[in-house]
Write a protein that holds these residues in place. Structure first.
Motif, PDB file in Angstrom:
ATOM      1  N   GLU A  92       6.269   3.776   4.369  1.00  0.00           N
ATOM      2  CA  GLU A  92       7.029   2.753   4.286  1.00  0.00           C
ATOM      3  C   GLU A  92       8.389   2.861   3.317  1.00  0.00           C
ATOM      4  N   ARG A  93       8.366   3.512   2.293  1.00  0.00           N
ATOM      5  CA  ARG A  93       9.344   3.999   1.587  1.00  0.00           C
ATOM      6  C   ARG A  93      10.522   4.579   2.457  1.00  0.00           C
ATOM      7  N   MET A  94      10.149   5.369   3.154  1.00  0.00           N
ATOM      8  CA  MET A  94      10.978   6.275   4.279  1.00  0.00           C
ATOM      9  C   MET A  94      11.665   5.336   5.000  1.00  0.00           C
ATOM     10  N   LEU A  95      10.825   4.094   5.569  1.00  0.00           N
ATOM     11  CA  LEU A  95      11.495   3.270   6.503  1.00  0.00           C
ATOM     12  C   LEU A  95      12.532   2.249   5.956  1.00  0.00           C
ATOM     13  N   VAL A  96      12.483   2.127   4.664  1.00  0.00           N
ATOM     14  CA  VAL A  96      13.558   1.208   4.144  1.00  0.00           C
ATOM     15  C   VAL A  96      14.814   1.907   3.968  1.00  0.00           C
ATOM     16  N   THR A  97      14.785   3.350   3.828  1.00  0.00           N
ATOM     17  CA  THR A  97      15.951   4.045   3.967  1.00  0.00           C
ATOM     18  C   THR A  97      16.660   3.954   5.185  1.00  0.00           C
ATOM     19  N   PRO A  98      17.980   4.585   5.210  1.00  0.00           N
ATOM     20  CA  PRO A  98      18.821   4.344   6.537  1.00  0.00           C
ATOM     21  C   PRO A  98      18.444   5.490   7.413  1.00  0.00           C
ATOM     22  N   LEU A  99      17.527   6.349   7.067  1.00  0.00           N
ATOM     23  CA  LEU A  99      17.087   7.482   7.822  1.00  0.00           C
ATOM     24  C   LEU A  99      16.965   7.120   9.237  1.00  0.00           C
TER      25      LEU A  99
END
Ligand code: ADP
Ligand code: MG
Lengths: 257, 329
Positions: A92-99
């Motif tokens: 979830e944390r990665m999904l909130v980044t613009p990656l």
């Protein structure tokens, strides 16, 4: 440009723990090891197996199949790590980044393939003392094909994980349900020919992409580049890769808004 | 900074529809510190997940940091930081690696990410742990690392979902110290959820009390407490007769909500206890009522919640804590 950078970021993240614990790559190699140690010796005592056994010994016939088996067993479980991160909150944390979402999928799949290649090379080294005949160009091409197939299976495993987030047992259930038939119908252990197999089983093996990849690997490692099995194997691996990556990227995109 | 209209989300689970968030209308200005206060299951996490592009709303709209969450999620993502309710850092990864990955994800250079990782580790009292594997950290250390991850790119808007749940008092203080320093330096807007009353009371300039997916009160903690609960004056009188007369005198005061007597004890609820208490004591003395003790208690946000819902927040929280799981859906 951003996609490439993001892919590198996702890839580097996943590779980190593997580099710090290189022995970890042995864990997913148990089945191939067992086959090489406890099954392959049986074959050398038998008359040449299969219809199209090529030029060499039974090792020559058996080893390329084991590499495909490795590709299946090593990358099919790739989604499990993603599943863990989905329930912990790290995903979830990665999904909130613009990656970039595609990069998140491809970066992970590439890491699986790097591990797979390291494992494949290890198996090839173990084959040195046997009567397996090494043809550098053929081996290189064989590993290339394995890479494409591995990306596909890895990406499919991630796709399955992304669809199993509400019910994690789904992942393990489906994975096992697909893995073993793919394996048994691929002709890794025994040849599945029109002569040796019941028609229905032969037909099933003909719709199994892994069977084509196995045949292509046998030809490539034997240095027979010009065979149609190479073409079919290449097409089958590419189809799996395209399907896996496309479905995986869709899954990643759908994991958030 | 945040504008939502009719933001709604329902879930279908086992044939039943759960309306997690019902028609959220928010207008949050830049630079504010806002708390969502409510019991478990009130819809706090679901609200945050919609605002951070993790979850599409069933209906309604949201513009966050100038970008629509549905039509331009990437615009939102560049500008916000998010601390989820679960663990943000993966257990198998190295502490510094996770911070560097996060920096890279936001487009920082490798060197920039590394420098940022170092300064964050120092600020959150995690120095010396850079090379450790995340899984070996204590709960408090892990939560502080999660906070560091949310702050890597110095976002203008920060969402914190139960930032300090499970932390010891010292770690809590460290977390808030750092978050507020960031706010001072950069003017960061902060939206956090909590079921700790003290936390909302202490740190938020604006508290939204949520229950069953709706905002049922929205004001500064001071105004909420004054308006909905009021102060409490508690008098100890010499006997029941004195108590009876004290009740009458208390009722005669200009602004009282409620006066009750229990034996020799008299309780008065009033919005302005500090000015009413001296007046009441003078009147009691003039009337010859023997007052032995006098206490003034200020209301808590729990009193506010009780006033609004008839339940205390602690009760509601306790009832559902055991089933509070993290769902990645
Ligand atoms: N993914 C989901 N699937 C089904 N129900 C959910 C899901 N997420 C939340 N809910 C339900 O929505 C309600 C609000 O949950 P949540 O937003 O997590 O509350 P809070 O964060 O205030 O504790 C709860 O009843 C919860 O069970
Ligand atoms: Mg929550």
């Amino acid at each position: 440009m951003k996609v490439l950078n993001d892919t590198r970021t996702a890839f580097a993240r996943e590779l980190g723990p593997e580099l710090r614990r290189p022995a970890g790559l042995l864990f997913t190699m148990l089945l191939p090891f067992l086959l090489l140690a406890l099954f392959a010796p049986l074959l050398s005592g038998m008359s040449p197996v299969g219809g199209n056994t090529g030029t060499g010994s039974s090792w020559q016939w058996f080893a390329p199949g084991v590499l495909v088996l490795l590709a299946l067993s090593a990358t099919a479980g790739a989604g499990a790590s993603l599943l863990n991160e989905m329930s912990s909150g790290a995903f979830e944390r990665m999904l909130v980044t613009p990656l970039n979402r595609a990069a998140m999928l491809v970066g992970r799949a590439l890491k699986e393939v790097v591990i797979l290649l390291a494992q494949a090379v290890l198996i090839l080294v173990l084959l040195l003392p046997t009567s397996f005949r090494f043809r550098p160009l053929g081996a290189l091409a064989g590993l290339g094909l394995l890479t494409v197939f591995g990306i596909g299976i890895g990406a499919l495993s991630f796709t399955l994980a992304l669809h199993s987030r509400k019910q994690q047992t789904l992942f393990y259930g489906v994975q096992q349900m697909i893995f073993f038939p793919l394996l048994l119908l691929s002709g890794v252990l025994l040849p599945i020919t029109q002569a040796s197999a019941p028609t229905w089983l032969h037909v099933l093996s003909r719709i199994n992409p892994a069977a084509y990849v196995v045949e292509a690997e046998r030809a490539l490692f034997d240095g027979r580049f010009a065979e149609t099995s190479v073409l079919y194997g290449g097409l089958a691996a590419t189809a799996v890769a395209v399907l896996g990556v496309v479905a995986g990227i869709r899954g990643m995109r759908n994991a958030s808004v | 900074m945040i504008h939502t209209r009719g933001l709604t989300r329902s879930f279908r689970a086992k044939g039943e529809t759960v309306e997690a968030v019902r028609g959220l209308d928010l207008d949050i200005e830049a630079g504010s510190v806002v708390a969502f206060l409510g019991p478990n299951g009130a819809g706090k996490t679901t609200s945050l997940r919609m605002l951070t592009t993790l979850l599409p709303p069933t209906s309604g709209s949201a513009v966050v940091a100038g970008y629509d969450v549905l039509t331009d999620p990437s615009g939102v993502r560049h500008r916000i930081g998010y601390l989820g309710q679960g663990n943000s850092a993966g257990s198998n990864f190295r502490v510094s690696d996770e911070l560097i990955t996060q920096g890279r994800a936001y487009g920082l250079s490798r060197a920039g990410s590394r420098a940022r990782a170092e300064s964050l580790l120092a600020a959150l009292e995690l120095e010396g742990l850079a090379k450790r594997t995340v899984g070996t950290l204590s709960g408090g250390q892990r939560r502080r690392l999660d906070i560091a991850l949310a702050l890597v790119h110095e976002p203008e808007l920060l969402f914190l979902d139960e930032p300090t749940t499970g932390l010891d008092p010292h770690s809590r203080a460290t977390v808030w110290e750092h978050v507020l320093r960031l706010r001072e330096e950069l003017g960061t807007t902060i939206v956090f959820t909590t079921h700790y009353l003290e936390e909302a009371d202490l740190w938020a300039r604006r508290v939204m009390v949520v229950d069953h997916g709706r905002v049922i009160a929205d004001d500064s903690p001071e105004k909420l407490k004054a308006g909905l609960a009021g102060d409490r004056i508690i008098l100890g009188t010499a006997d029941r007769a004195d108590a009876g007369r004290a009740v009458e005198l208390a009722r005669a005061l200009p602004t009282v909500h409620e006066v009750t007597a229990d034996g020799t004890e008299v309780r008065v609820r009033t919005p302005h206890g500090d000015t009413q208490l001296p007046v009441l004591l003078r009147n009691l003395e003039a009337a010859g009522v023997r007052t032995l003790t006098a206490r003034l208690t200020r209301p808590t946000l729990d009193d506010v919640f009780l006033g609004l819902t008839g339940r205390t927040l602690r009760e509601s929280a306790g009832a559902t804590t055991a089933t509070a799981t993290h769902d990645g859906a």
